[in-house]
Design an enzyme around this catalytic site. Structure first.
Site, PDB file in Angstrom:
ATOM      1  N   TRP A  34       0.800  -1.244  -0.024  1.00 23.49           N
ATOM      2  CA  TRP A  34       0.023  -0.132  -0.091  1.00 23.49           C
ATOM      3  C   TRP A  34       0.730   1.122  -0.021  1.00 23.49           C
ATOM      4  O   TRP A  34       1.933   1.136   0.485  1.00 23.49           O
ATOM      5  CB  TRP A  34      -0.858  -0.072   1.145  1.00 23.49           C
ATOM      6  CG  TRP A  34      -1.863  -1.148   1.189  1.00 23.49           C
ATOM      7  CD1 TRP A  34      -1.850  -2.213   2.225  1.00 23.49           C
ATOM      8  CD2 TRP A  34      -2.974  -1.395   0.512  1.00 23.49           C
ATOM      9  NE1 TRP A  34      -2.695  -3.010   2.028  1.00 23.49           N
ATOM     10  CE2 TRP A  34      -3.533  -2.686   1.213  1.00 23.49           C
ATOM     11  CE3 TRP A  34      -3.563  -0.991  -0.547  1.00 23.49           C
ATOM     12  CZ2 TRP A  34      -4.672  -3.309   0.499  1.00 23.49           C
ATOM     13  CZ3 TRP A  34      -4.651  -1.436  -1.099  1.00 23.49           C
ATOM     14  CH2 TRP A  34      -5.271  -2.410  -0.590  1.00 23.49           C
ATOM     15  N   ASN A  67     -25.245   3.318  -1.013  1.00 24.31           N
ATOM     16  CA  ASN A  67     -24.486   2.211  -1.212  1.00 24.31           C
ATOM     17  C   ASN A  67     -23.724   2.207  -2.598  1.00 24.31           C
ATOM     18  O   ASN A  67     -22.458   1.543  -2.491  1.00 24.31           O
ATOM     19  CB  ASN A  67     -25.221   0.811  -1.247  1.00 24.31           C
ATOM     20  CG  ASN A  67     -24.517  -0.450  -1.594  1.00 24.31           C
ATOM     21  OD1 ASN A  67     -23.626  -0.673  -0.889  1.00 24.31           O
ATOM     22  ND2 ASN A  67     -24.730  -1.209  -2.403  1.00 24.31           N
TER      23      ASN A  67
HETATM   24  P1  FAD Z   1     -31.262  -0.610   1.862  1.00 24.68           P
HETATM   25  O1  FAD Z   1     -30.780  -0.916   0.165  1.00 24.68           O
HETATM   26  O2  FAD Z   1     -32.684  -0.258   2.294  1.00 24.68           O
HETATM   27  O3  FAD Z   1     -30.817  -2.191   2.441  1.00 24.68           O
HETATM   28  C1  FAD Z   1     -31.644  -2.429   3.615  1.00 24.68           C
HETATM   29  C2  FAD Z   1     -30.658  -2.935   4.443  1.00 24.68           C
HETATM   30  O4  FAD Z   1     -29.969  -4.240   4.124  1.00 24.68           O
HETATM   31  C3  FAD Z   1     -29.473  -2.127   4.962  1.00 24.68           C
HETATM   32  O5  FAD Z   1     -30.101  -1.224   5.888  1.00 24.68           O
HETATM   33  C4  FAD Z   1     -28.340  -3.196   5.583  1.00 24.68           C
HETATM   34  O6  FAD Z   1     -28.624  -3.574   6.739  1.00 24.68           O
HETATM   35  C5  FAD Z   1     -28.537  -4.354   4.484  1.00 24.68           C
HETATM   36  N1  FAD Z   1     -27.672  -4.144   3.386  1.00 24.68           N
HETATM   37  C6  FAD Z   1     -27.957  -3.282   2.326  1.00 24.68           C
HETATM   38  N2  FAD Z   1     -27.039  -3.486   1.337  1.00 24.68           N
HETATM   39  C7  FAD Z   1     -26.212  -4.109   2.054  1.00 24.68           C
HETATM   40  C8  FAD Z   1     -24.608  -4.725   1.765  1.00 24.68           C
HETATM   41  N3  FAD Z   1     -24.101  -4.456   0.402  1.00 24.68           N
HETATM   42  N4  FAD Z   1     -24.050  -5.354   2.609  1.00 24.68           N
HETATM   43  C9  FAD Z   1     -24.377  -5.536   3.774  1.00 24.68           C
HETATM   44  N5  FAD Z   1     -25.962  -5.289   4.218  1.00 24.68           N
HETATM   45  C10 FAD Z   1     -26.484  -4.543   3.280  1.00 24.68           C
HETATM   46  N6  FAD Z   1     -23.623  -1.241   5.869  1.00 24.68           N
HETATM   47  C11 FAD Z   1     -24.010  -0.895   7.209  1.00 24.68           C
HETATM   48  O7  FAD Z   1     -24.985  -1.142   7.433  1.00 24.68           O
HETATM   49  N7  FAD Z   1     -22.797  -0.452   7.815  1.00 24.68           N
HETATM   50  C12 FAD Z   1     -21.505  -0.038   7.455  1.00 24.68           C
HETATM   51  O8  FAD Z   1     -21.000   0.120   7.864  1.00 24.68           O
HETATM   52  C13 FAD Z   1     -21.547  -0.518   5.935  1.00 24.68           C
HETATM   53  N8  FAD Z   1     -20.436  -0.038   5.347  1.00 24.68           N
HETATM   54  C14 FAD Z   1     -20.086  -0.033   4.069  1.00 24.68           C
HETATM   55  C15 FAD Z   1     -18.872   0.239   3.563  1.00 24.68           C
HETATM   56  C16 FAD Z   1     -18.481  -0.034   2.089  1.00 24.68           C
HETATM   57  C17 FAD Z   1     -17.231   0.264   1.459  1.00 24.68           C
HETATM   58  C18 FAD Z   1     -19.586  -0.500   1.323  1.00 24.68           C
HETATM   59  C19 FAD Z   1     -19.462  -0.644  -0.212  1.00 24.68           C
HETATM   60  C20 FAD Z   1     -21.039  -0.838   1.794  1.00 24.68           C
HETATM   61  C21 FAD Z   1     -21.219  -0.688   3.093  1.00 24.68           C
HETATM   62  N9  FAD Z   1     -22.304  -0.961   3.929  1.00 24.68           N
HETATM   63  C22 FAD Z   1     -22.703  -1.042   5.196  1.00 24.68           C
HETATM   64  C23 FAD Z   1     -23.630  -1.592   3.106  1.00 24.68           C
HETATM   65  C24 FAD Z   1     -24.625  -0.774   2.486  1.00 24.68           C
HETATM   66  O9  FAD Z   1     -24.103   0.444   1.751  1.00 24.68           O
HETATM   67  C25 FAD Z   1     -25.552  -0.093   3.428  1.00 24.68           C
HETATM   68  O10 FAD Z   1     -25.957  -1.098   4.321  1.00 24.68           O
HETATM   69  C26 FAD Z   1     -26.624   0.446   2.682  1.00 24.68           C
HETATM   70  O11 FAD Z   1     -26.212   1.536   1.962  1.00 24.68           O
HETATM   71  C27 FAD Z   1     -27.563   1.173   3.695  1.00 24.68           C
HETATM   72  O12 FAD Z   1     -28.841   1.892   3.310  1.00 24.68           O
HETATM   73  P2  FAD Z   1     -30.118   1.577   3.232  1.00 24.68           P
HETATM   74  O13 FAD Z   1     -30.468   0.992   4.700  1.00 24.68           O
HETATM   75  O14 FAD Z   1     -30.943   2.492   2.580  1.00 24.68           O
HETATM   76  O15 FAD Z   1     -30.026   0.106   2.464  1.00 24.68           O
END
Ligand code: FAD
Length: 475
Positions: A304, A339
């Protein structure tokens, strides 16, 4: 009232609805001592980041009021769980402690030790489910190993059938005669000084009531178009439930029960995202140092770059790539990032800047209101290619093409990077190509008002490919 009081421990489960530990205590008809402990004492404890702490403060304030409406009082303490529980037992004569299970390593270690000690003292200790639909310890491949690939894991979950129904909230919580020690909420020191959280307060409503409102609005207004809309950051197309889930103000059981009323493509796609959350907790359960150690050991040899100025430009949304900067500024101002943009911003840090994914993970941990012990490190490792079932190493997002595909009119960029608001649509993701006359008309002084790109993406891509090939031993 017969029998000794029951202590119900609260941590990341500040809700009365579908709270099995609380419901089980209330059902006994004995008096209940609701006790929240902020425990950051263990050697392995990872203190919550700034945005999470802000959320927790407001979630506790809301939860305290709800507990009062049930005729009781939420006790607040900070320190080592074991000694605070012992203290509370001594002060109240309680002989039973209930809690809902948590799944991050430090918490699991504390709870396992607590259960053994209480039982050794002939006290009753019982834990319940709620945070996850499936106990990570009970899901295994046919050969008894843990799952490292999402699709078979997901199939395995689907084969288990529908999750249980949520349990009802208690109507009343009998209070005990003595009042064990408690601290004022402010003494937990969760709020930032100076107060930078104005943007968070504008966007979010921490607490169970906010979570349930959000769920209903999402199901009524956005679920039907979720499958198509979820990749478009300018639209309010996703649920925004992540901080409520991360803090346990709502359970996946409650969400799945509500989804059963809906069905359709949106419901399926949404349930699949919740399954990713289960998958990442499954990984965390089996790889407890997920935020510190590469899941794939070959990445330990990755070289890195250490470039504090580039890291800071990324953190502050000054990379010169509009979609990355928009995401990083949305994060800074609201504690959240869409996301799709999280993936683009993470890919940019790791692959364009060759900065260690752990630096990005730590920044997100500190600034996200939904910072989550499993989702955050697992997602970062997924983008880096060092994780289980990770993105292939040669997938290097082009931040311009990603912007143009998912934010075609530049609405998201214009919202968060107002310097670019007046650029024509076709230049909004590539301001360095704007002809001088257009620059003049849009009032943009490139290099002063908005940064020139800090790296050339095409060159950065070649550099990243070379670094990845070297790590894989392809050279
Ligand atoms: P929605 O699309 O409404 O999804 C509903 C729920 O499903 C979310 O609240 C979450 O609990 C779960 N979910 C959705 N997408 C994912 C995913 N790709 N992976 C795992 N679970 C998911 N999510 C977090 O909750 N906390 C974090 O710290 C986090 N860090 C992230 C870091 C990176 C680099 C990336 C790429 C993604 C990360 N995510 C994280 C996953 C995702 O981006 C978020 O869960 C999502 O954007 C939350 O918005 P929402 O509740 O409207 O999602």
């Amino acid at each position: 009232m017969t029998g000794s009081p029951i202590i119900v421990l609260f941590r990341n489960d500040l809700r009365i609805s579908d709270n099995k530990a609380l419901a089980a205590a209330a059902d006994t008809g004995r008096s209940v001592i609701p006790l929240f402990i902020l425990d950051e004492t263990g050697a392995d404890a990872r203190p919550a980041g700034g945005a999470s702490r802000w959320w927790l403060h407001h979630s506790l304030a809301a939860f305290g009021k709800v507990i009062e409406t049930l005729g009781n009082r939420l006790l607040l303490r900070a320190g080592a769980t074991d000694s605070i529980v012992a203290d509370t037992i001594k002060a109240s004569g309680a002989d039973t402690v209930f809690w809902n299970r948590r799944y991050h390593p430090a918490g699991m270690a504390v709870d396992a030790a607590l259960k053994s000690r209480l039982r050794a003292d002939a006290l009753q200790a019982e834990s319940f489910d709620g945070f996850l639909l499936h106990e990570p310890s009970r899901v295994a491949t046919q050969s008894g190993d843990f799952y490292k690939v999402f699709t078979p894991f997901h199939k395995r979950l689907l084969a288990d059938g529908e999750p249980r129904d949520p349990v009802d909230a208690p109507k009343h919580l009998a209070r005990c005669d003595t009042t064990p020690a408690s601290e004022p909420l402010d003494a937990l020191g969760l709020l930032p000084t100076p107060d930078w959280a104005g943007g968070l307060a504008e966007r979010w409503h921490p607490g169970e009531e906010g979570a349930l409102e959000r769920l209903e609005t999402f199901l009524d207004e956005r679920l039907a178009s979720y499958a198509e809309g979820r990749d478009r950051p300018a639209e309010d197309a996703t649920s925004g439930l992540s901080p409520h889930l991360a803090h346990g103000e709502i359970t996946p059981f409650r969400i799945m029960a509500a989804l059963r009323r809906k069905r359709g493509r949106g419901a399926e796609s949404f349930a699949r995202e919740l399954a990713w959350r289960e998958f990442y907790y499954h990984l965390l359960f089996h790889r407890q140092a997920l935020h510190r150690e590469n899941f794939r050991a070959e990445f330990d040899a990755f070289t890195w770059r250490s470039t504090p100025a580039a890291l800071q430009a990324w953190q502050r949304g000054r990379t010169g790539y509009p979609i990355v900067d928009a995401g990083m500024r949305e994060l800074w101002q609201t504690g959240y990032m869409h996301n799709r943009v999280r993936m683009i911003a993470a890919s940019f840090l790791i692959k364009d800047l060759l900065i260690d994914w752990r630096d990005g993970e730590a920044w997100f941990w500190d600034t996200l209101v939904d910072a989550d012990a499993a989702n955050n490190p697992a997602s970062w490792q997924w983008v880096a290619g060092s994780g289980a079932d990770a993105a292939p190493y040669f997938r290097i997002f082009n931040p311009v093409l990603q912007g143009e595909k998912f934010d075609p009119r530049g609405d998201y960029v214009r919202r968060w990077v107002p310097e670019l608001a007046k650029l024509p649509d076709r230049f909004v993701h590539r301001p360095w190509e704007v002809p001088a006359s257009v620059l003049r008309d849009s009032g943009l002084d490139l290099g002063n008002d908005y940064a020139h790109p800090i790296v050339d993406h095409a060159q950065a891509r070649e550099r990243a490919m070379a670094a990845y090939r070297a790590t894989r031993g392809d050279d």
